[in-house]
Motif scaffolding. Structure first.
Motif, PDB file in Angstrom:
ATOM      1  N   GLY A  12      86.938  -9.204  59.889  1.00  0.00           N
ATOM      2  CA  GLY A  12      88.355  -8.100  60.006  1.00  0.00           C
ATOM      3  C   GLY A  12      88.017  -7.118  60.885  1.00  0.00           C
ATOM      4  N   GLY A  13      88.954  -6.591  61.479  1.00  0.00           N
ATOM      5  CA  GLY A  13      88.845  -5.225  62.485  1.00  0.00           C
ATOM      6  C   GLY A  13      88.200  -5.394  63.613  1.00  0.00           C
ATOM      7  N   VAL A  14      88.170  -6.520  64.378  1.00  0.00           N
ATOM      8  CA  VAL A  14      87.353  -6.763  65.503  1.00  0.00           C
ATOM      9  C   VAL A  14      88.186  -6.914  66.718  1.00  0.00           C
ATOM     10  CG1 VAL A  14      85.665  -8.101  64.335  1.00  0.00           C
ATOM     11  CG2 VAL A  14      87.648  -9.346  65.450  1.00  0.00           C
ATOM     12  N   GLY A  15      89.411  -6.423  66.564  1.00  0.00           N
ATOM     13  CA  GLY A  15      90.412  -6.486  67.886  1.00  0.00           C
ATOM     14  C   GLY A  15      91.298  -7.487  68.249  1.00  0.00           C
ATOM     15  N   LYS A  16      91.345  -8.265  67.028  1.00  0.00           N
ATOM     16  CA  LYS A  16      92.215  -9.544  67.381  1.00  0.00           C
ATOM     17  C   LYS A  16      93.806  -9.188  67.626  1.00  0.00           C
ATOM     18  CE  LYS A  16      91.454 -11.082  63.255  1.00  0.00           C
ATOM     19  NZ  LYS A  16      90.261 -10.305  62.766  1.00  0.00           N
ATOM     20  N   THR A  17      94.311  -8.139  66.795  1.00  0.00           N
ATOM     21  CA  THR A  17      95.605  -7.618  66.954  1.00  0.00           C
ATOM     22  C   THR A  17      95.790  -7.080  68.235  1.00  0.00           C
ATOM     23  OG1 THR A  17      96.114  -8.208  64.567  1.00  0.00           O
ATOM     24  CG2 THR A  17      97.466  -6.750  65.802  1.00  0.00           C
ATOM     25  N   THR A  18      95.013  -6.090  68.589  1.00  0.00           N
ATOM     26  CA  THR A  18      95.161  -5.269  69.580  1.00  0.00           C
ATOM     27  C   THR A  18      94.897  -6.096  70.917  1.00  0.00           C
ATOM     28  OG1 THR A  18      93.907  -3.523  68.268  1.00  0.00           O
ATOM     29  CG2 THR A  18      93.895  -3.390  70.788  1.00  0.00           C
ATOM     30  N   ASP A  40      99.636 -13.331  60.176  1.00  0.00           N
ATOM     31  CA  ASP A  40      98.638 -12.473  59.278  1.00  0.00           C
ATOM     32  C   ASP A  40      99.448 -11.663  57.995  1.00  0.00           C
ATOM     33  OD1 ASP A  40      97.111 -10.880  57.650  1.00  0.00           O
ATOM     34  OD2 ASP A  40      96.002  -9.833  59.604  1.00  0.00           O
ATOM     35  N   GLN A  42      98.949  -9.241  56.517  1.00  0.00           N
ATOM     36  CA  GLN A  42      99.126  -7.742  56.743  1.00  0.00           C
ATOM     37  C   GLN A  42     100.327  -7.124  57.822  1.00  0.00           C
ATOM     38  OE1 GLN A  42      94.684  -5.995  57.129  1.00  0.00           O
ATOM     39  NE2 GLN A  42      94.784  -7.899  58.193  1.00  0.00           N
ATOM     40  N   PRO A 133      92.233 -12.394  59.115  1.00  0.00           N
ATOM     41  CA  PRO A 133      90.918 -12.279  59.217  1.00  0.00           C
ATOM     42  C   PRO A 133      90.218 -13.158  57.932  1.00  0.00           C
ATOM     43  CG  PRO A 133      91.598 -10.395  58.207  1.00  0.00           C
ATOM     44  CD  PRO A 133      92.701 -10.992  58.673  1.00  0.00           C
ATOM     45  N   PRO A 221      86.484  -1.650  76.282  1.00  0.00           N
ATOM     46  CA  PRO A 221      85.609  -0.482  75.995  1.00  0.00           C
ATOM     47  C   PRO A 221      86.206   0.147  74.795  1.00  0.00           C
ATOM     48  CG  PRO A 221      86.682  -0.238  78.346  1.00  0.00           C
ATOM     49  CD  PRO A 221      87.296  -1.726  77.593  1.00  0.00           C
ATOM     50  N   LEU A 222      85.354   0.737  74.021  1.00  0.00           N
ATOM     51  CA  LEU A 222      85.867   1.501  72.891  1.00  0.00           C
ATOM     52  C   LEU A 222      86.631   2.803  73.304  1.00  0.00           C
ATOM     53  CD1 LEU A 222      85.187   1.906  69.791  1.00  0.00           C
ATOM     54  CD2 LEU A 222      83.581   3.773  70.558  1.00  0.00           C
ATOM     55  N   SER A 223      87.664   2.975  72.860  1.00  0.00           N
ATOM     56  CA  SER A 223      88.640   4.228  73.203  1.00  0.00           C
ATOM     57  C   SER A 223      89.773   4.474  72.263  1.00  0.00           C
ATOM     58  CB  SER A 223      89.370   3.752  74.807  1.00  0.00           C
ATOM     59  OG  SER A 223      90.512   4.555  74.619  1.00  0.00           O
ATOM     60  N   ALA A 226      92.961   3.345  72.992  1.00  0.00           N
ATOM     61  CA  ALA A 226      93.477   2.236  72.308  1.00  0.00           C
ATOM     62  C   ALA A 226      93.697   2.046  70.820  1.00  0.00           C
ATOM     63  CB  ALA A 226      92.198   1.063  72.509  1.00  0.00           C
ATOM     64  N   ALA A 227      93.247   2.683  70.062  1.00  0.00           N
ATOM     65  CA  ALA A 227      93.229   2.734  68.616  1.00  0.00           C
ATOM     66  C   ALA A 227      94.619   3.526  68.558  1.00  0.00           C
ATOM     67  CB  ALA A 227      92.289   3.559  67.896  1.00  0.00           C
ATOM     68  N   SER A 230      98.102   1.253  68.220  1.00  0.00           N
ATOM     69  CA  SER A 230      98.562   0.474  66.995  1.00  0.00           C
ATOM     70  C   SER A 230      99.887   1.084  66.128  1.00  0.00           C
ATOM     71  CB  SER A 230      97.444   0.343  66.023  1.00  0.00           C
ATOM     72  OG  SER A 230      96.408  -0.039  66.538  1.00  0.00           O
TER      73      SER A 230
HETATM   74  P1  ATP Z   1      92.240  -7.560  61.338  1.00  0.00           P
HETATM   75  O1  ATP Z   1      91.054  -8.589  61.054  1.00  0.00           O
HETATM   76  O2  ATP Z   1      92.438  -6.673  60.295  1.00  0.00           O
HETATM   77  O3  ATP Z   1      93.539  -8.408  61.464  1.00  0.00           O
HETATM   78  P2  ATP Z   1      91.765  -7.288  63.887  1.00  0.00           P
HETATM   79  O4  ATP Z   1      90.651  -8.038  64.215  1.00  0.00           O
HETATM   80  O5  ATP Z   1      93.340  -7.480  64.272  1.00  0.00           O
HETATM   81  O6  ATP Z   1      91.761  -6.496  62.348  1.00  0.00           O
HETATM   82  P3  ATP Z   1      92.624  -4.618  65.347  1.00  0.00           P
HETATM   83  O7  ATP Z   1      93.661  -4.341  64.067  1.00  0.00           O
HETATM   84  O8  ATP Z   1      93.091  -5.050  66.458  1.00  0.00           O
HETATM   85  O9  ATP Z   1      91.596  -5.637  64.652  1.00  0.00           O
HETATM   86  O10 ATP Z   1      91.478  -3.330  65.513  1.00  0.00           O
HETATM   87  C1  ATP Z   1      91.092  -2.875  64.284  1.00  0.00           C
HETATM   88  C2  ATP Z   1      90.934  -1.465  64.654  1.00  0.00           C
HETATM   89  O11 ATP Z   1      90.389  -0.828  65.675  1.00  0.00           O
HETATM   90  C3  ATP Z   1      92.449  -0.693  64.736  1.00  0.00           C
HETATM   91  O12 ATP Z   1      92.556   0.442  64.038  1.00  0.00           O
HETATM   92  C4  ATP Z   1      92.441  -0.525  66.239  1.00  0.00           C
HETATM   93  O13 ATP Z   1      93.552   0.478  66.666  1.00  0.00           O
HETATM   94  C5  ATP Z   1      91.040  -0.077  66.710  1.00  0.00           C
HETATM   95  N1  ATP Z   1      90.614  -0.931  67.962  1.00  0.00           N
HETATM   96  C6  ATP Z   1      91.149  -1.876  68.369  1.00  0.00           C
HETATM   97  N2  ATP Z   1      90.447  -1.997  69.746  1.00  0.00           N
HETATM   98  C7  ATP Z   1      89.982  -0.675  69.901  1.00  0.00           C
HETATM   99  C8  ATP Z   1      89.038  -0.252  71.084  1.00  0.00           C
HETATM  100  N3  ATP Z   1      89.231  -0.734  72.135  1.00  0.00           N
HETATM  101  N4  ATP Z   1      88.668   1.199  71.032  1.00  0.00           N
HETATM  102  C9  ATP Z   1      88.756   1.656  69.697  1.00  0.00           C
HETATM  103  N5  ATP Z   1      89.583   1.257  68.782  1.00  0.00           N
HETATM  104  C10 ATP Z   1      90.055   0.186  68.830  1.00  0.00           C
END
Ligand code: ATP
Ligand code: MG
Length: 260
Positions: A12-18, A40, A42, A133, A221-223, A226-227, A230
């Motif tokens: 979970g939370g690895v950036g798939k949706t972003t 998903d 969610q 996820p 990049p972490l930023s 980007a967050a 959402s």
């Molecule tokens: P899930 O498994 O719950 O579906 P996910 O893999 O789709 O999660 P995201 O929802 O894309 O992951 O991202 C998880 C969190 O990290 C979100 O709060 C998102 O805003 C944040 N995030 C995504 N990309 C970045 C980035 N490059 N820098 C900082 N935060 C980010």
């Protein structure tokens, strides 16, 4: 020719949706016709695209699955929503949890989504599937109808360890259900390039996986920018088009177009 890309990682939370949102927006900005599929419960992709209360949507992927299971026709454009950045969206909501459970008793349950994607994909240049996820039936459905899988990996120790299970599932799906399935690439996300730790993770992923699997030469990049996207129903290109995350997703878009 259309291309179907599943964005998957059971972590979970690895950036798939972003990545789904911003790759989709990047492709649309290059004039490509794009459909994003939210698979998903969610509904995060639907939320990111501006449908902030997906559980209140009347028609979603849940209804599409019901029609497929009942072998009913799906009218053109059924359940599809439009986003201002020229992207189509098939939304999802919590109802997909129950729908996924009910698929257990359906014949060829791993190929239900493929039925739908085969019907609509010629209308699009790219169909991008945002997976949940888990490695459950919905994710297997996504892998069964995809041409390629894009694997976002958060640059942290544990997410990197979890990749083996995903790769095993991908190869099982390839052997049993979808022989054309390939890996589009591993995409390192949330990379904090100021730290040595992030550099170690990037080096480790390249060392462990780079010989046998494609690793994108681009890191997201972490930023905080980007967050923030959402919650505002805009892609990074609209929100912070001069920032480093927009540049990274634009570069990713170019690679995906070149690979297609
Ligand atoms: P899930 O498994 O719950 O579906 P996910 O893999 O789709 O999660 P995201 O929802 O894309 O992951 O991202 C998880 C969190 O990290 C979100 O709060 C998102 O805003 C944040 N995030 C995504 N990309 C970045 C980035 N490059 N820098 C900082 N935060 C980010
Ligand atoms: Mg997600």
């Amino acid at each position: 020719m259309s291309k179907v890309i599943a964005i998957a990682n059971q972590k979970g939370g690895v950036g798939k949706t972003t990545s789904a949102v911003n790759l989709g927006a990047g492709l649309a900005a290059q004039g490509k016709k794009v459909l994003l599929l939210d698979t998903d419960p969610q509904g995060s992709l639907s939320i990111c695209m501006g449908y902030t209360e997906p559980d209140k949507l009347e028609v979603t992927i849940v209804d599409v699955i019901e029609k497929l299971v009942n072998e009913e026709d799906i009218p053109e454009g059924y359940a599809i929503l439009k986003h201002s950045e020229n992207i189509d969206l098939l939304p999802s909501n919590i109802g997909l949890s129950a729908a996924e459970v009910s698929l257990v008793n359906v014949m060829s349950r791993e190929l239900v989504l493929k039925d739908y994607v085969d019907q609509i994909k010629e209308q699009y240049d790219f169909v991008i599937i945002d997976c949940m996820p888990s490695l459950g039936i919905m994710t297997v459905n996504a892998l069964a109808c995809a041409d390629t899988v894009l694997i976002p990996v958060q640059s942290a120790f544990l997410p990197v360890k979890g990749l083996q299970a995903l790769i095993k599932t991908i190869y099982t799906v390839k052997r049993r259900l979808n022989s054309k399935l390939e890996i589009e690439g591993i995409l390192l996300t949330m990379v904090d390039s100021r730290t040595n730790y992030a550099k170690d993770i990037v080096a480790e992923v390249n060392e462990v996986y780079g010989k046998s699997l494609p690793v994108f030469p681009i890191e997201i990049p972490l930023s905080i920018r980007a967050a923030e996207t959402s919650a505002i129903s805009k892609s990074i290109f609209e929100y912070d088009h001069k920032g480093k995350v927009a540049a990274a997703y634009a570069a990713l878009t170019d690679v995906v177009i070149r690979n297609s």
